[in-house]
Design a protein around this motif. Structure first.
Motif, mmCIF file in Angstrom:
data_model
loop_
_atom_site.group_PDB
_atom_site.id
_atom_site.type_symbol
_atom_site.label_atom_id
_atom_site.label_comp_id
_atom_site.label_asym_id
_atom_site.label_seq_id
_atom_site.Cartn_x
_atom_site.Cartn_y
_atom_site.Cartn_z
ATOM 1 N N THR A 73 5.589 -6.385 -2.401
ATOM 2 C CA THR A 73 5.593 -5.086 -3.666
ATOM 3 C C THR A 73 4.241 -6.010 -4.211
ATOM 4 O O THR A 73 5.210 -5.425 -5.480
ATOM 5 C CB THR A 73 7.071 -6.494 -4.295
ATOM 6 N N SER A 98 4.132 -3.868 4.623
ATOM 7 C CA SER A 98 5.493 -3.919 4.777
ATOM 8 C C SER A 98 6.107 -5.021 5.546
ATOM 9 O O SER A 98 5.613 -5.709 6.435
ATOM 10 C CB SER A 98 6.653 -2.870 4.460
ATOM 11 N N PRO A 103 13.537 -3.756 2.491
ATOM 12 C CA PRO A 103 14.407 -3.013 1.489
ATOM 13 C C PRO A 103 16.138 -3.777 1.225
ATOM 14 O O PRO A 103 16.642 -4.046 0.288
ATOM 15 C CB PRO A 103 14.575 -1.718 2.152
ATOM 16 N N ALA A 106 15.112 -5.784 -1.770
ATOM 17 C CA ALA A 106 14.944 -4.823 -2.726
ATOM 18 C C ALA A 106 15.783 -4.577 -3.595
ATOM 19 O O ALA A 106 16.608 -4.744 -4.827
ATOM 20 C CB ALA A 106 13.899 -3.478 -2.828
ATOM 21 N N LEU A 137 21.013 -0.086 -2.260
ATOM 22 C CA LEU A 137 19.730 -0.139 -2.193
ATOM 23 C C LEU A 137 19.303 1.991 -2.723
ATOM 24 O O LEU A 137 19.873 2.575 -2.600
ATOM 25 C CB LEU A 137 18.204 -0.166 -0.928
ATOM 26 N N GLN A 141 14.528 0.752 -7.308
ATOM 27 C CA GLN A 141 14.115 -0.147 -6.586
ATOM 28 C C GLN A 141 12.910 -0.760 -5.746
ATOM 29 O O GLN A 141 12.474 -1.281 -5.850
ATOM 30 C CB GLN A 141 15.126 -0.946 -6.088
ATOM 31 N N LEU A 142 12.320 0.347 -4.704
ATOM 32 C CA LEU A 142 11.185 0.738 -4.806
ATOM 33 C C LEU A 142 10.383 1.034 -4.886
ATOM 34 O O LEU A 142 9.195 1.813 -4.064
ATOM 35 C CB LEU A 142 11.549 1.398 -3.642
ATOM 36 N N VAL A 145 6.446 -0.357 -4.314
ATOM 37 C CA VAL A 145 6.391 0.369 -2.705
ATOM 38 C C VAL A 145 6.069 2.188 -2.633
ATOM 39 O O VAL A 145 4.859 2.380 -1.974
ATOM 40 C CB VAL A 145 7.570 0.819 -1.804
ATOM 41 N N THR A 208 20.257 2.690 3.662
ATOM 42 C CA THR A 208 19.988 1.540 2.507
ATOM 43 C C THR A 208 17.985 1.820 3.829
ATOM 44 O O THR A 208 17.836 2.355 2.898
ATOM 45 C CB THR A 208 20.020 -0.037 3.603
ATOM 46 N N PHE A 212 14.741 4.414 2.014
ATOM 47 C CA PHE A 212 13.436 3.541 2.174
ATOM 48 C C PHE A 212 12.496 4.709 2.706
ATOM 49 O O PHE A 212 11.133 4.464 2.458
ATOM 50 C CB PHE A 212 13.499 2.244 3.047
ATOM 51 N N GLN A 216 8.954 6.798 1.661
ATOM 52 C CA GLN A 216 7.958 6.777 1.648
ATOM 53 C C GLN A 216 7.266 7.922 1.256
ATOM 54 O O GLN A 216 6.219 9.023 1.807
ATOM 55 C CB GLN A 216 7.831 5.768 3.230
#
Length: 382
Positions: A73, A98, A103, A106, A137, A141-142, A145, A208, A212, A216
Motif C-alpha cells: 500500500t 500486491s 482487498p 483494505a 470493499l 479504499q484502494l 493501489v 470484493t 479490486f 486496476q
C-alpha cells in the motif's frame, strides 16, 4: 521509439475511415495482449508468477524492515518492486506487486501476513453472523493501489501491466481456515454443512475481487489474472457447484470493462493442482487458462476447450527446474515450447503465454529466469 509489436487497425463504428492515410489507425499491440487474444505475435510472450520479489536481491534491499501489507500500500514501493523484473529480465508483462488478501485488509478484515506462515485471520469466518459482519470493499479504499497502477502505466510504456485478484474460493478458504491449510478441511465442511451460507460468503467475496480488479483496470492494467490458488482441493463436481459460480461473476464483471484501447481486457484464470478443473475454469469466463506443471499443454488444450470454445493457454515450466543446470533448463523450456506449438500452433500465431506452472521459488538464481526469457524469445521471435 519504434515498436516491434504487431499492429491492430482501429476503424470507426460508423464505417468511416480512421485517421490514418490508409483509412485506419495503427496502434501497437504488445505480444502479451495479442497472445491472450489469440492474435498474431512477434514472439511468444513470457512473464513469471511471483517475478516481483523474493528471489531478487534488489527486492530484498527495498523491502528490508517493511511489512508485506505496508509495502503493498506504498505506491512508490509498489512501483519500484513491480518494475524490478522488467528491468532485469525484459519480461513481456509486469504483474502488480500486491497480495491476494490485500482487498480483504483494505475493506477492514482483521488479518496480517506473518513471515514464514502467510495470511493469518484474527477471527475465522464460520457462522452467518461472521459472514454478515464481513465488510464490503469500496473503490476509494484502494486509492494507494490505484495510484501505484497509474504510476506504473506511466513508467512501463509499451509493457502491459497485469492486474490480479484472488478468486472467491481461495479468499474464502483463508477466512474459514484462519490461515493457510494443507487440506482445506474446514472450508469443505463449511460448504457441505451450509451451502446457502457458503454461497452468501462466496458472493460477497466475488464483489470484493471484482472491485479490486475494476480499480486496476480503470487505472490502466491491460491484462488481469484471477488466482484460484487452492481450487485444486475440490473435486470437479464441488468446483462447479460451489466455486465456479462466484468466479464466473468476477470474470463477467471484468469482461464488461474496456481497457485504454477500447477493447475487452484479457482474463487469465489460474489455479494450482487444477488439472481436472481446466474445462470448468475456462467455462467460468477465462480468455486464457493457466496450466500448472502437472498437466501437459497438449492435454490442457483438450480439457480447456472441451466445450468447443478455443481458449489461449498459459504455462507451464516446472519451477523446480529453475534450479537445474543451464543445459537442462534450456531443454525444459524447449519442451514446453514444443508442447505449446502442438497445442495452439505456430508460436507467432498467438494463443500461448509462457510462464511457470506456479510461482518463482524464493531460492531461484535470477540468472536462471533471464535464461528462460532469452531462450523463449530466441526460439519464437520472427
Amino acid at each position: 521509439m519504434t515498436s516491434s509489436f504487431p499492429t491492430a487497425r482501429a476503424t470507426s463504428t460508423s464505417g468511416a475511415p480512421g485517421c490514418g492515410d490508409d483509412g485506419g489507425v495503427s496502434t501497437p499491440v504488445p505480444p502479451l495482449v495479442a497472445a491472450c487474444r489469440q492474435e498474431p505475435v512477434t514472439r511468444t510472450p513470457v512473464w513469471f508468477m511471483r517475478q516481483a520479489g523474493r528471489s531478487l536481491p534488489e527486492y530484498k534491499r527495498v523491502r528490508e524492515g517493511v511489512p508485506m501489507l505496508q509495502a503493498c500500500t506504498t505506491p512508490d514501493l509498489v512501483t519500484e518492486i513491480t518494475m524490478q523484473p522488467v528491468r532485469r529480465y525484459g519480461v513481456d508483462g509486469a504483474v502488480l506487486y500486491s497480495d491476494i488478501v490485500l482487498p480483504l485488509k483494505a475493506a477492514g478484515v482483521d488479518l496480517d501476513i506473518v513471515p514464514g506462515t502467510g495470511p493469518v485471520v484474527a477471527k475465522p469466518v464460520r457462522t452467518a453472523a461472521d459472514v454478515d459482519a464481513l465488510p464490503e470493499l469500496h473503490p476509494d479504499q484502494l486509492e494507494p493501489v490505484a495510484q501505484a497502477v497509474r504510476q506504473l502505466v506511466g513508467e512501463l510504456g509499451e509493457v502491459p501491466l497485469i492486474g490480479f485478484a484472488g478468486a472467491p474460493f481461495t479468499l474464502a478458504s483463508y477466512l474459514v481456515e484462519g490461515g493457510p491449510s494443507k487440506d482445506h478441511a474446514a472450508t469443505k465442511t463449511f460448504i457441505h454443512t451450509d451451502p446457502g451460507l457458503w454461497r452468501a460468503l462466496a458472493d460477497k467475496l466475488a464483489r470484493t475481487s471484482a472491485t479490486f480488479l475494476q480499480v486496476q483496470v480503470e487505472n490502466g492494467a491491460r491484462v488481469v489474472q484471477l488466482f484460484d490458488s487452492w481450487a485444486g482441493a475440490l473435486c470437479l463436481a464441488d468446483y462447479r457447484a460451489h466455486a465456479m459460480p462466484a468466479s464466473a461473476s468476477v470474470l463477467a464483471a471484468v469482461g464488461a470493462l474496456r481497457g485504454a484501447d477500447g477493447q475487452p481486457v484479457p482474463r487469465i484464470h489460474f489455479g494450482v493442482g487444477t488439472g481436472e478443473l481446466l474445462g470448468a475454469m475456462g467455462e467460468a469466463g477465462a480468455d486464457v487458462v493457466g496450466v500448472d506443471y502437472r498437466v501437459s499443454l497438449r492435454d490442457a488444450a483438450v480439457r480447456a476447450r472441451a466445450d468447443g470454445t478455443r481458449r489461449a493457454l498459459q504455462g507451464n515450466l516446472d519451477p523446480a527446474l529453475l534450479g537445474a543446470p543451464p543445459a537442462v533448463l534450456e531443454a525444459a523450456v524447449d519442451a514446453v515450447l514444443d508442447d505449446a506449438a502442438a497445442a495452439v500452433g505456430s508460436p507467432t500465431a498467438g494463443g500461448h503465454v509462457f510462464n511457470l506452472g506456479h510461482g518463482v521459488p524464493p531460492t531461484t538464481d535470477p540468472d536462471s529466469l533471464l535464461r528462460v526469457v532469452e531462450r523463449v524469445h530466441e526460439r519464437t521471435s520472427r
